[in-house]
Design a protein around this motif. Structure first.
Motif, PDB file in Angstrom:
ATOM      1  N   ALA A 101      -8.215   7.037  62.132  1.00 39.29           N
ATOM      2  CA  ALA A 101      -9.072   5.854  62.116  1.00 39.29           C
ATOM      3  C   ALA A 101     -10.044   5.897  60.943  1.00 39.29           C
ATOM      4  O   ALA A 101     -10.243   4.900  60.246  1.00 39.29           O
ATOM      5  CB  ALA A 101      -9.835   5.741  63.431  1.00 39.29           C
ATOM      6  N   GLY A 104      -8.080   5.390  57.701  1.00 38.09           N
ATOM      7  CA  GLY A 104      -7.705   3.991  57.540  1.00 38.09           C
ATOM      8  C   GLY A 104      -8.891   3.128  57.146  1.00 38.09           C
ATOM      9  O   GLY A 104      -8.771   2.254  56.282  1.00 38.09           O
ATOM     10  N   VAL A 152     -11.354  -5.661  58.741  1.00 42.30           N
ATOM     11  CA  VAL A 152     -11.555  -4.321  59.295  1.00 42.30           C
ATOM     12  C   VAL A 152     -12.941  -3.785  58.944  1.00 42.30           C
ATOM     13  O   VAL A 152     -13.636  -3.213  59.792  1.00 42.30           O
ATOM     14  CB  VAL A 152     -10.463  -3.362  58.773  1.00 42.30           C
ATOM     15  N   LEU A 186     -10.510  -7.182  64.640  1.00 40.80           N
ATOM     16  CA  LEU A 186      -9.475  -6.173  64.454  1.00 40.80           C
ATOM     17  C   LEU A 186      -8.107  -6.698  64.896  1.00 40.80           C
ATOM     18  O   LEU A 186      -7.081  -6.377  64.285  1.00 40.80           O
ATOM     19  CB  LEU A 186      -9.823  -4.915  65.233  1.00 40.80           C
ATOM     20  N   ALA A 190      -4.866  -6.883  62.571  1.00 36.70           N
ATOM     21  CA  ALA A 190      -3.582  -6.275  62.937  1.00 36.70           C
ATOM     22  C   ALA A 190      -2.442  -7.275  62.789  1.00 36.70           C
ATOM     23  O   ALA A 190      -1.344  -6.928  62.334  1.00 36.70           O
ATOM     24  CB  ALA A 190      -3.647  -5.741  64.359  1.00 36.70           C
ATOM     25  N   THR A 223      -1.126   1.118  55.980  1.00 41.12           N
ATOM     26  CA  THR A 223      -2.209   1.196  56.966  1.00 41.12           C
ATOM     27  C   THR A 223      -2.250  -0.055  57.828  1.00 41.12           C
ATOM     28  O   THR A 223      -2.454   0.013  59.045  1.00 41.12           O
ATOM     29  CB  THR A 223      -3.562   1.388  56.259  1.00 41.12           C
ATOM     30  N   GLY A 224      -2.039  -1.223  57.198  1.00 42.55           N
ATOM     31  CA  GLY A 224      -2.011  -2.468  57.956  1.00 42.55           C
ATOM     32  C   GLY A 224      -0.871  -2.521  58.946  1.00 42.55           C
ATOM     33  O   GLY A 224      -1.012  -3.040  60.057  1.00 42.55           O
ATOM     34  N   LEU A 227      -1.681  -0.620  62.130  1.00 40.73           N
ATOM     35  CA  LEU A 227      -2.767  -1.129  62.973  1.00 40.73           C
ATOM     36  C   LEU A 227      -2.264  -1.536  64.352  1.00 40.73           C
ATOM     37  O   LEU A 227      -2.899  -1.242  65.368  1.00 40.73           O
ATOM     38  CB  LEU A 227      -3.439  -2.327  62.296  1.00 40.73           C
ATOM     39  N   PHE A 231      -3.727   0.125  67.701  1.00 34.42           N
ATOM     40  CA  PHE A 231      -4.555  -0.679  68.594  1.00 34.42           C
ATOM     41  C   PHE A 231      -3.912  -0.837  69.960  1.00 34.42           C
ATOM     42  O   PHE A 231      -4.608  -0.930  70.973  1.00 34.42           O
ATOM     43  CB  PHE A 231      -4.825  -2.063  67.984  1.00 34.42           C
TER      44      PHE A 231
END
Length: 241
Positions: A101, A104, A152, A186, A190, A223-224, A227, A231
């Motif tokens: 986390a 990211g 983010v 968030l 995502a 990284t996206g 997500l 999550f």
């Protein structure tokens, strides 16, 4: 991890700090470091098979499956009500997820700052095509990466702002609404982040931007993409609120 926090609400985020480590001391005893972050440790001695006791009068009973693998731990004693612990797989570790986390967030923050600085420099130069490395780029792709990064990065800022605005005496009652506002950003990030790998693939295929820009964008795209499962694991997508 102790079964102390709910798994179906946003409070599950507290489990990031609930890793409980059990280590062998090499002399037949064990050391248990309790959460949060090993704040309290017990050196325990076996009194029966799979049953251990500490000097403070706490008892720790391990449970194994049919092949002899430890899967569960129960703790009781003194004035503490019985607490059950479930053994985590390596990829479920709160420490690992916390590291991911932070990494990211740093990646999104870097992309956000780099893009913002580039925009300011472009504006100051007053040259529409002053940055030749961006002249061939699909602006939609880069702007989408910037939008995801901004959502983010601004998410915790929104939560803090909503929490501190207004009457200080009402702050305890605003924690939930502040967190849900933050999580909503968030969730949007995502969803939009799923488009970034497509843009990243096109950037390499058509050689958009410089090599450094493509690499930077690809890191943000990866990284996206992560997500959504991240999550979902921590129940931040709203499916199980």
């Amino acid at each position: 991890r102790p079964n102390l926090l709910p798994r179906t609400t946003i409070e599950t985020l507290g489990n990031l700090a609930m890793d409980t480590r059990v280590t062998s001391n090499g002399d037949g005893t064990l050391t248990i470091s309790l959460p949060p972050f090993g704040a309290k440790s017990f050196r325990i001695v076996e009194v029966e098979r799979l049953l251990f006791r500490s000097e403070d009068g706490f008892y720790f009973a391990f449970k194994e499956d049919e092949i002899g693998k430890i899967t569960r731990l129960n703790m009781s004693g003194s004035i503490v009500d019985p607490v059950s612990f479930e053994k985590l797989k390596w990829y479920e570790s709160g420490t690992l997820h916390g590291f991911l986390a932070v990494t990211g967030l740093f990646e999104f923050l870097s992309f956000f700052v780099i893009t913002l600085v580039g925009f300011v420099l472009h504006f100051l130069r007053k040259a529409k095509h002053s940055d030749t490395s961006m002249s061939r780029s699909p602006r939609l792709a880069w702007r989408m990466g910037f939008l995801v990064s901004a959502l983010v990065v601004l998410s915790p800022a929104i939560a803090l702002a909503l929490y501190h605005i207004g009457d200080p005496e009402l702050r305890p009652f605003k924690i939930t609404s502040a967190l849900y506002a933050s999580v909503s950003l968030l969730q949007l990030a995502a969803l939009l982040g799923l488009t970034l790998p497509i843009f990243a693939f096109k950037s390499w295929k058509h050689r958009y931007w410089s090599l450094m820009r493509r690499f930077c964008f690809s890191l943000v795209a990866l990284t996206g993409l992560l997500l959504m499962p991240f999550f979902y694991y921590w129940n931040l997508l709203g499916f199980r609120f």
